[in-house]
Scaffold this motif. Structure first.
Motif, PDB file in Angstrom:
ATOM      1  N   ILE A   1      44.476  35.263  35.681  1.00 22.33           N
ATOM      2  CA  ILE A   1      43.369  34.925  34.778  1.00 22.33           C
ATOM      3  C   ILE A   1      42.412  33.963  35.465  1.00 22.33           C
ATOM      4  O   ILE A   1      41.183  34.116  35.386  1.00 22.33           O
ATOM      5  CB  ILE A   1      43.918  34.307  33.472  1.00 22.33           C
ATOM      6  CG1 ILE A   1      44.936  35.238  32.820  1.00 22.33           C
ATOM      7  CG2 ILE A   1      42.775  34.013  32.497  1.00 22.33           C
ATOM      8  CD1 ILE A   1      45.695  34.608  31.676  1.00 22.33           C
ATOM      9  N   TYR A   2      42.941  32.975  36.142  1.00 27.06           N
ATOM     10  CA  TYR A   2      42.133  32.002  36.887  1.00 27.06           C
ATOM     11  C   TYR A   2      41.233  32.711  37.893  1.00 27.06           C
ATOM     12  O   TYR A   2      40.079  32.323  38.097  1.00 27.06           O
ATOM     13  CB  TYR A   2      43.084  31.039  37.593  1.00 27.06           C
ATOM     14  CG  TYR A   2      42.427  29.923  38.383  1.00 27.06           C
ATOM     15  CD1 TYR A   2      42.308  28.642  37.837  1.00 27.06           C
ATOM     16  CD2 TYR A   2      41.958  30.134  39.678  1.00 27.06           C
ATOM     17  CE1 TYR A   2      41.720  27.605  38.570  1.00 27.06           C
ATOM     18  CE2 TYR A   2      41.369  29.119  40.411  1.00 27.06           C
ATOM     19  CZ  TYR A   2      41.256  27.850  39.854  1.00 27.06           C
ATOM     20  OH  TYR A   2      40.681  26.831  40.585  1.00 27.06           O
ATOM     21  N   MET A   3      41.754  33.755  38.515  1.00 29.02           N
ATOM     22  CA  MET A   3      41.007  34.497  39.533  1.00 29.02           C
ATOM     23  C   MET A   3      39.918  35.397  38.940  1.00 29.02           C
ATOM     24  O   MET A   3      39.107  35.970  39.670  1.00 29.02           O
ATOM     25  CB  MET A   3      41.973  35.351  40.358  1.00 29.02           C
ATOM     26  CG  MET A   3      42.947  34.529  41.186  1.00 29.02           C
ATOM     27  SD  MET A   3      44.425  35.460  41.695  1.00 29.02           S
ATOM     28  CE  MET A   3      43.690  36.754  42.690  1.00 29.02           C
ATOM     29  N   GLY A   4      39.910  35.555  37.622  1.00 21.01           N
ATOM     30  CA  GLY A   4      38.878  36.347  36.968  1.00 21.01           C
ATOM     31  C   GLY A   4      39.100  37.839  37.004  1.00 21.01           C
ATOM     32  O   GLY A   4      38.157  38.605  36.738  1.00 21.01           O
ATOM     33  N   VAL A   5      40.311  38.288  37.294  1.00 23.32           N
ATOM     34  CA  VAL A   5      40.562  39.730  37.423  1.00 23.32           C
ATOM     35  C   VAL A   5      41.355  40.309  36.263  1.00 23.32           C
ATOM     36  O   VAL A   5      41.552  41.521  36.200  1.00 23.32           O
ATOM     37  CB  VAL A   5      41.276  40.045  38.759  1.00 23.32           C
ATOM     38  CG1 VAL A   5      40.372  39.705  39.928  1.00 23.32           C
ATOM     39  CG2 VAL A   5      42.595  39.292  38.869  1.00 23.32           C
TER      40      VAL A   5
END
Length: 239
Positions: free
Chosen positions: A158-162
Motif C-alpha cells: 500500500i505504501y508503494m502505491g500499487v
C-alpha cells in the motif's frame, strides 16, 4: 464488485490508501527506495529464509523418522501452499478485473514501475501469508515471525502505491484459507513421501540427520545396539 470499483475519496479503502501512501511523499528518497526493494523482493526472500530455518530446526529436533517425516512434510507445505494460492488467484484477478490504484487516482507516490496487471488480490500478500500460515502449522515461533513479515509486506504494497488495502486483506484471506484448509490433505500426501526420502541412504539427511544405519533400524523397527555390560548393569539395578 461495485465496492471494488468505487473511486470516490469517501471510500474508506481509498482514504486509507492515500493516508498510507502519503507517508511516502514525506519520507526521504532513500527510505522510499528501501521500502520499494523490501516490498518487492526483500520480505519474500526473508520468508524463504524462515522456511529454511524451520526445516533445519525441525530436522535436528526430530527423535524418530516418523517425527522427522511429518515435520518435513509440514515445512514443505508452506511454499507449496503459497504456489497453489497464487494459482487460485489467477482466475480471481481475471474475474474482478480491478485496475491498479494509480491508474484511477491522482497524486499517488508510485515506488515501482511496470505494474500493468490487475490489482485484486495482491499476489505478494497472498504468497507471504500462505507461507507464514503454513510455517505456523509446522513451527509456531518461526511461523509467527513469517506472519509478521507478511503483515509488513502488505503494508509496503500500500505504501508503494500499487495496491488498495482491500487487495492486501483479500490476499491475506486467500493465503490463510489455502494454507489451513488444505493442510490435512497435504500432510496425508507429503508425509509418506518425506518418510521414504528420510529412509534413503543418499538423501535421507534432507529429512533426518541420523546415520543410514539408524534410519534403516528405525524403518524396520530394530532396536539400537546396547553397549557391552549395559544390560547386566540394568538387571543388577533392577534387582
Amino acid at each position: 464488485m461495485a465496492g471494488l470499483d468505487e473511486t470516490s475519496g469517501s471510500n474508506p479503502d481509498v482514504s486509507l490508501l492515500y493516508d498510507i501512501n502519503g507517508l511516502a511523499k514525506a519520507a526521504p528518497g532513500w527510505l522510499d527506495r528501501t521500502v520499494g526493494f523490501v516490498g518487492e523482493y526483500g520480505l519474500l526472500i526473508g520468508t524463504v529464509l524462515l522456511v529454511l530455518w524451520a526445516w533445519w530446526s525441525l530436522r535436528k529436533r526430530a527423535a524418530t523418522l516418523e517425527d522427522a517425516a511429518s515435520s518435513a512434510a509440514a515445512v514443505v507445505w508452506a511454499p507449496l501452499a503459497a504456489a497453489l494460492a497464487i494459482l487460485v488467484n489467477v482466475p480471481i484477478r481475471g474475474f474482478v478485473e480491478r485496475r491498479r490504484p494509480f491508474l484511477d487516482h491522482q497524486g499517488l507516490e508510485v515506488l515501482v514501475d511496470g505494474k500493468t496487471d490487475f490489482s485484486f488480490v495482491s499476489d505478494h500478500a497472498t504468497l507471504a501469508m500462505a507461507m507464514g500460515v503454513g510455517l505456523f502449522v509446522a513451527h509456531r515461533r518461526i511461523g509467527l515471525a513469517a506472519i509478521g513479515l507478511a503483515v509488513v509486506e502488505g503494508f509496503c504494497r500500500i505504501y508503494m502505491g500499487v495496491h488498495y488495502p482491500t487487495d492486501v486483506i483479500g490476499g491475506f484471506a486467500l493465503g490463510t484459507a489455502v494454507a489451513l484448509l488444505l493442510s490435512p490433505l497435504a500432510a496425508a500426501l507429503l508425509t509418506p513421501l518425506a518418510r521414504a526420502v528420510g529412509a534413503s541412504r543418499r538423501v535421507g539427511w534432507l529429512v533426518w540427520p541420523r546415520s543410514a544405519v539408524a534410519v534403516a533400524r528405525e524403518t524396520v523397527g530394530i532396536p539400537e545396539a546396547r553397549t557391552p555390560g549395559a544390560g547386566s548393569g540394568d538387571r543388577d539395578l533392577a534387582a
